[in-house]
Design an enzyme around this catalytic site. Structure first.
Site, PDB file in Angstrom:
ATOM      1  N   ALA A  15     -19.716 -43.734  -4.692  1.00 50.29           N
ATOM      2  CA  ALA A  15     -18.488 -43.852  -5.474  1.00 50.29           C
ATOM      3  C   ALA A  15     -17.277 -43.860  -4.553  1.00 50.29           C
ATOM      4  O   ALA A  15     -17.254 -43.160  -3.539  1.00 50.29           O
ATOM      5  CB  ALA A  15     -18.380 -42.690  -6.463  1.00 50.29           C
ATOM      6  N   CYS A  16     -16.275 -44.656  -4.935  1.00 55.64           N
ATOM      7  CA  CYS A  16     -15.080 -44.780  -4.100  1.00 55.64           C
ATOM      8  C   CYS A  16     -13.835 -44.747  -4.963  1.00 55.64           C
ATOM      9  O   CYS A  16     -13.899 -44.708  -6.181  1.00 55.64           O
ATOM     10  CB  CYS A  16     -15.126 -46.071  -3.309  1.00 55.64           C
ATOM     11  SG  CYS A  16     -14.879 -47.518  -4.346  1.00 55.64           S
ATOM     12  N   ASP A  17     -12.708 -44.835  -4.294  1.00 52.60           N
ATOM     13  CA  ASP A  17     -11.442 -44.902  -5.006  1.00 52.60           C
ATOM     14  C   ASP A  17     -10.423 -45.745  -4.259  1.00 52.60           C
ATOM     15  O   ASP A  17      -9.598 -46.390  -4.866  1.00 52.60           O
ATOM     16  CB  ASP A  17     -10.882 -43.489  -5.215  1.00 52.60           C
ATOM     17  CG  ASP A  17      -9.727 -43.454  -6.199  1.00 52.60           C
ATOM     18  OD1 ASP A  17      -9.767 -44.191  -7.191  1.00 52.60           O
ATOM     19  OD2 ASP A  17      -8.793 -42.686  -5.964  1.00 52.60           O
ATOM     20  N   SER A  23     -16.956 -47.796   1.499  1.00 50.01           N
ATOM     21  CA  SER A  23     -18.042 -47.320   0.637  1.00 50.01           C
ATOM     22  C   SER A  23     -19.026 -48.441   0.329  1.00 50.01           C
ATOM     23  O   SER A  23     -20.214 -48.188   0.156  1.00 50.01           O
ATOM     24  CB  SER A  23     -17.485 -46.712  -0.650  1.00 50.01           C
ATOM     25  OG  SER A  23     -16.667 -47.636  -1.317  1.00 50.01           O
ATOM     26  N   VAL A  46     -15.120 -44.388  -8.701  1.00 52.90           N
ATOM     27  CA  VAL A  46     -15.449 -43.035  -9.142  1.00 52.90           C
ATOM     28  C   VAL A  46     -15.241 -42.854 -10.650  1.00 52.90           C
ATOM     29  O   VAL A  46     -15.974 -42.108 -11.289  1.00 52.90           O
ATOM     30  CB  VAL A  46     -14.685 -41.974  -8.317  1.00 52.90           C
ATOM     31  CG1 VAL A  46     -13.202 -41.971  -8.653  1.00 52.90           C
ATOM     32  CG2 VAL A  46     -15.290 -40.592  -8.499  1.00 52.90           C
TER      33      VAL A  46
END
Length: 106
Positions: A15-17, A23, A46
Site C-alpha cells: 500500500a502507498c500514498d 511501492s 492505502v
C-alpha cells in the site's frame, strides 16, 4: 489481526500514498521473490486496500490508515523500500514458514 502463519498468506498488498512509484517497484520485487508460491501480490493506494488482504506492507506512517481500511489484515510497516528488515521477515515467513507479525505501533 496480530499475526498470520506465512504459509497461510494468499494475498499480500503493498500500500502507498505518495505516488512516487517506489511501492510499485517493491510489489514487483515481491512478485519475483514469491514466484511459484500460491501468493498474489498486489499494489493499492492505502485508502483502497482490499479487505481480503492477508498482509499489507506499507510505510510506517501509513500503518494506522491501512488498519482502518482493512481491519482484518496483518499490517506490517517498513521504513525503506529496499533492504528493509521488516520486508525481509515477511518474505522469509512466506517462503519458509513462520509468523508474520503486524506492526505494534502506528
Amino acid at each position: 489481526m496480530a499475526g498470520i502463519e506465512g504459509g497461510a498468506v494468499r494475498k499480500l498488498v503493498v500500500a502507498c500514498d505518495a505516488g512516487m512509484g517506489s511501492s510499485v517497484m517493491l510489489a514487483s520485487q515481491l512478485r519475483r521473490e514469491l514466484r511459484g508460491l500460491p501468493v498474489t501480490v498486489e499494489h493499492h493506494a492505502v485508502a483502497t486496500v482490499p479487505a481480503d488482504a492477508d498482509v499489507i506492507l506499507c510505510q510506517t506512517g501509513l500503518v494506522a490508515r491501512a488498519r482502518t481500511a482493512a481491519p482484518g489484515s496483518v499490517v506490517v510497516g517498513f521504513r525503506m523500500f529496499l533492504g528493509d528488515p521488516a520486508v525481509a521477515r515477511v518474505i522469509a515467513a512466506v517462503q519458509q514458514g513462520g509468523m508474520v507479525d503486524g506492526t505494534r505501533e502506528g
